[in-house]
Design a protein around this motif. Structure first.
Motif, short mmCIF file in Angstrom:
data_model
loop_
_atom_site.label_atom_id
_atom_site.label_comp_id
_atom_site.label_asym_id
_atom_site.label_seq_id
_atom_site.Cartn_x
_atom_site.Cartn_y
_atom_site.Cartn_z
N GLU A 1 -46.54 -95.78 29.09
CA GLU A 1 -46.78 -96.88 28.15
C GLU A 1 -46.32 -98.21 28.77
OE1 GLU A 1 -48.45 -96.39 25.44
OE2 GLU A 1 -48.26 -94.23 25.22
N GLU B 1 -57.27 -95.57 29.36
CA GLU B 1 -56.95 -95.06 28.02
C GLU B 1 -57.30 -93.58 27.89
OE1 GLU B 1 -55.14 -96.24 25.66
OE2 GLU B 1 -54.83 -98.17 26.63
N VAL C 1 -54.44 -91.86 29.29
CA VAL C 1 -53.31 -91.89 28.35
C VAL C 1 -53.51 -90.82 27.26
CG1 VAL C 1 -52.05 -93.28 26.64
CG2 VAL C 1 -52.78 -94.33 28.77
N GLN D 1 -54.78 -93.31 19.93
CA GLN D 1 -55.66 -93.15 21.09
C GLN D 1 -57.11 -93.05 20.67
OE1 GLN D 1 -53.27 -94.32 23.39
NE2 GLN D 1 -55.04 -93.57 24.50
N GLU E 1 -58.10 -96.60 19.98
CA GLU E 1 -58.20 -97.44 21.17
C GLU E 1 -59.44 -97.11 21.99
OE1 GLU E 1 -54.68 -97.96 23.47
OE2 GLU E 1 -53.80 -99.13 21.86
N HIS F 1 -52.85 -106.91 23.84
CA HIS F 1 -52.87 -105.47 24.07
C HIS F 1 -51.66 -105.02 24.90
CE1 HIS F 1 -54.98 -101.92 23.16
NE2 HIS F 1 -54.72 -101.47 24.37
FE1 OFO Z 1 -53.26 -97.91 25.01
O1 OFO Z 1 -52.22 -96.86 23.98
FE2 OFO Z 1 -50.46 -96.72 24.30
O2 OFO Z 1 -50.52 -95.04 23.78
#
Ligand code: OFO
Length: 170
Positions: A17, A94, A97, A127, A130, A46
């Motif tokens: 993160e 992403e 992630v 997620q 996003e 962001h």
């Molecule tokens: Fe881009 O989101 Fe953190 O988990």
């Protein structure tokens, strides 16, 4: 006391993160000097969100009796082909992630740490949101094509999105 395996996986996610926050900060800086003020604003916002994701994990882990030790980070990329390249890379990142969150959930679940599994539900939903936001932005790129006018409007739209995100803390 939190399970050691779960603690290690949480620390790894905290690093990811924090790295995400740096990546988007670097992209924002690139946008700012390359004529995309709206995209820069969106990316700064962001980057802040990723920092919030990191802090949420840190306080959770510490609260559960673990210790969130911060890890060294990599230097983020600072050169991009164009704005489309930036957003394509974000979507890829992403997706990575999401995979990492899913693995973390699996570890917690297999260790029968249901409190952490429950806590991670928020990240799983985040997620989904996003990825859908970035897929939507890439669709707009397709519509805008490579025309200057199209990109100008897209940059303006990203600024509006940044303001909305900042207001909702999304
Ligand atoms: Fe881009 O989101 Fe953190 O988990």
């Amino acid at each position: 006391m939190i399970n050691k395996k779960v603690e290690k996986a949480l620390i790894n996610q905290i690093k990811l993160e924090e790295q995400s926050s740096r990546i988007y900060m670097s992209m924002a800086s690139w946008g700012e000097v390359n004529g995309f003020p709206g995209a820069a604003k969106f990316l700064y916002t962001h980057s802040d969100e990723e920092r919030m994701h990191m802090t949420k994990l840190i306080t959770y882990l510490n609260d559960k009796g673990g210790y969130a030790v911060l890890q060294p980070l990599e230097m983020p990329q600072n050169k991009f082909k164009n704005l489309l390249d930036v957003f394509e890379q974000i979507l890829k990142h992403e997706e990575f992630v999401t995979e990492s969150i899913n693995k973390l959930f699996e570890i917690a679940f297999n260790e029968k740490d249901f409190t952490t599994s429950q806590f991670l539900q928020w990240y799983i939903e985040e997620q989904i949101e996003e990825e859908s936001t970035f897929k939507g932005i890439l669709d707009k790129f397709r519509l805008a094509g490579n025309q200057t006018g199209g990109l100008f409007h897209l940059d303006k739209e990203l600024e509006t999105l940044a303001i909305a995100d900042a207001a909702t803390g999304a």
